[in-house]
Scaffold this active site. Structure first.
Site, PDB file in Angstrom:
ATOM      1  N   GLU A 224       0.499  -0.954   0.156  1.00 42.26           N
ATOM      2  CA  GLU A 224      -0.335  -0.090   0.104  1.00 42.26           C
ATOM      3  C   GLU A 224       1.111   1.168  -0.639  1.00 42.26           C
ATOM      4  OE1 GLU A 224      -3.631  -0.033  -0.605  1.00 42.26           O
ATOM      5  OE2 GLU A 224      -2.807  -2.096  -0.128  1.00 42.26           O
ATOM      6  N   CYS A 258      -2.506   8.487   3.387  1.00 37.68           N
ATOM      7  CA  CYS A 258      -2.529   8.179   2.238  1.00 37.68           C
ATOM      8  C   CYS A 258      -3.467   8.368   1.013  1.00 37.68           C
ATOM      9  CB  CYS A 258      -1.636   7.134   2.546  1.00 37.68           C
ATOM     10  SG  CYS A 258      -2.943   5.857   2.688  1.00 37.68           S
TER      11      CYS A 258
END
Length: 478
Positions: A224, A258
């Site tokens: 990720e 993020c």
């Protein structure tokens, strides 16, 4: 199952020795009980839930200390609630997920049976970042434990207080054969351990290093990695509502997220109005930079990097708009106010690097095609946000772009949907977790073929002759 042996002839650090010992313990436990029962998996999930609920205040304090300041309310909403809600959803659905799946067989194998069974991979390594240090531990751990695996977790150096707390709490509630936090281990050492699956959340550059390290053991990875997530505000959408929703995801955790909006496309004739709404929204939520509701930047290095974006952008002709009254930053509090950057171009660092802070560049556009071309000329982002009520525009953007996930008419909330997979594509990562996809990610879907007691297939055995020729012609359909 990965059966490589850890060897480190120069091993001198106590933390690495502890990690090796825990790994060996988990490997032995997995071999002794490779497929934990539904009851034991549910028990682990309930234990994890209880650990979080019983220690909410301590967790909030530890995270606040690690950041310098982060509102406890923010931690409870974005980390504790999402973690607990994910555990509960997984617990509720797990009985269905672990059932063997019957699959169709070929007509030419009459009587045979096909089944797929999800089995644990073994030991899952979790490398978690500092920005959501609880949620980005608990999300992968929930999926991995639900799939019947054992877990080792390495937390970020900037999460020291939470790491110490979680290590103690996990040791109180779990055998280290099931789940262990391993502080003090370097990322390179941890990534080189022969896990049966490794999940990493962090930067793309570090993700490449993790993937190279994992390849030595042929360890499958979930990455990720973030990236520059764009926002498109179409001309038909209410600018006030768009500003309110975009700023919520851009200012929560001071933009250190993020999936935070990284830059926003606004029509040329709507920029001034959009800026006005952003000013009003930000100052209403945060009356000053010193409010305890607003999170600090994680450390001096990150603070200096973000302030450097301002200097670089203004030096190249852009204009920085402070959205709060007073100074734009406080070095003593390690805080930077939410800010817009208008008049940006691609030579500016703020448009070249993932921002990971409360700075939002505005790009103008005239046609949707030029926006789509701009996005497609760059790495695929972890998230893409589109504000429009026009279904044709929605379909065009979704069809002609790629991203890890999409949210329409809001930002970031797709991550909180437990029945949606979360993951990147290309430079923003690979693999998925959350919900069923997380269960599958950490499982081996093992195909089982069971032959009928009196099969017809031997008719195709050699020596080949006229019967074989007739049968194969029938099977081929010509």
């Amino acid at each position: 199952m990965n059966t490589a042996v850890i060897t480190s002839p120069t091993l001198s650090h106590e933390a690495e020795a502890v990690a090796v010992r825990i790994f060996a313990s988990q490997r032995a436990a997995h071999r002794k009980s490779p497929v934990p029962s539904l009851e034991s998996r549910r028990r682990n999930l309930k234990t994890l839930e209880r650990l979080l609920l019983d220690n909410q205040d301590d967790i909030c304090r530890a995270i606040c200390q690690d950041f310098g300041n982060r509102a406890h309310q923010e931690t409870k909403l974005l980390e504790l609630f999402l973690s607990v809600d994910g555990i509960r959803d997984c617990h509720k659905r797990l009985a269905k997920w672990i059932k063997p799946q019957s699959r169709k067989g070929s007509i030419w194998f009459l009587g045979a049976r096909n089944t797929v069974i999800p089995q644990p991979k073994g030991i899952v390594g979790v490398v978690a970042p500092w920005n959501y240090p609880l949620f980005l531990v608990m999300g992968p751990v929930t999926s991995a434990l639900a799939a019947g695996n054992r877990c080792m977790v390495k937390m970020a150096a900037n999460s020291r207080n939470l790491c110490v707390l979680l290590q103690r709490l996990v040791a109180q509630h779990f055998d280290e054969e099931t789940l262990a936090i391993v502080p003090g281990v370097s990322g390179s050492f941890f990534s080189n351990m022969p896990f049966d699956h490794l999940i990493f959340t962090g930067s793309a550059d570090t993700g490449r290093q993790v993937m190279r390290a994992a390849s030595d053991n042929l360890t499958p990875v979930t990455l990720e990695l973030g990236g520059k997530s764009p926002v498109i505000v179409a001309g038909d959408f209410d600018l006030k509502i768009a500003a309110e929703r975009i700023l919520q995801m851009k200012t929560v955790n001071a933009g250190q997220t993020c999936v935070a909006p990284d830059y926003v496309f606004v029509r040329e004739d709507q920029v001034a109005t959009f800026v006005q709404h952003c000013r009003a929204t930000a100052s209403q939520r945060y009356p000053s930079l010193q409010t305890t509701d607003y999170t600090s930047i994680i450390d001096q290095h990150a603070y200096d990097r973000l302030m450097g974006y301002f200097d670089d952008a203004t030096g190249k002709g852009a204009r920085v708009i402070n959205l709060l009254p007073g100074n734009i930053s406080s070095e003593t509090a390690c805080k930077i106010a939410p800010a817009l950057v208008v008049g940006v171009d691609d030579n500016m660092r703020v448009m070249q690097e993932e921002i990971f802070g409360p700075i939002l560049p505005i790009k103008t556009y005239r046609t949707l095609d030029e926006v789509i071309d701009y996005i497609n000329d760059r790495d695929q982002p972890l998230a893409l946000y589109l504000f429009t009520n026009n279904r044709q525009v929605q379909e065009q953007v979704v069809s002609f772009t790629q991203s890890g996930g999409v949210a329409i008419n809001d930002c970031g909330l797709h991550v909180a949907q437990h029945d949606l997979p979360f993951g990147g594509i290309g430079a923003s990562g690979m693999g998925h977790y959350h919900g069923y996809e997380g269960f599958v990610e950490f499982s081996k879907l093992r195909p089982i073929f069971k032959q009928f007691f009196r099969p017809a297939f031997p008719l195709l055995y050699p020596p080949y002759g006229a019967l074989f020729d007739r049968l194969i012609k029938l099977m081929l359909g010509r």
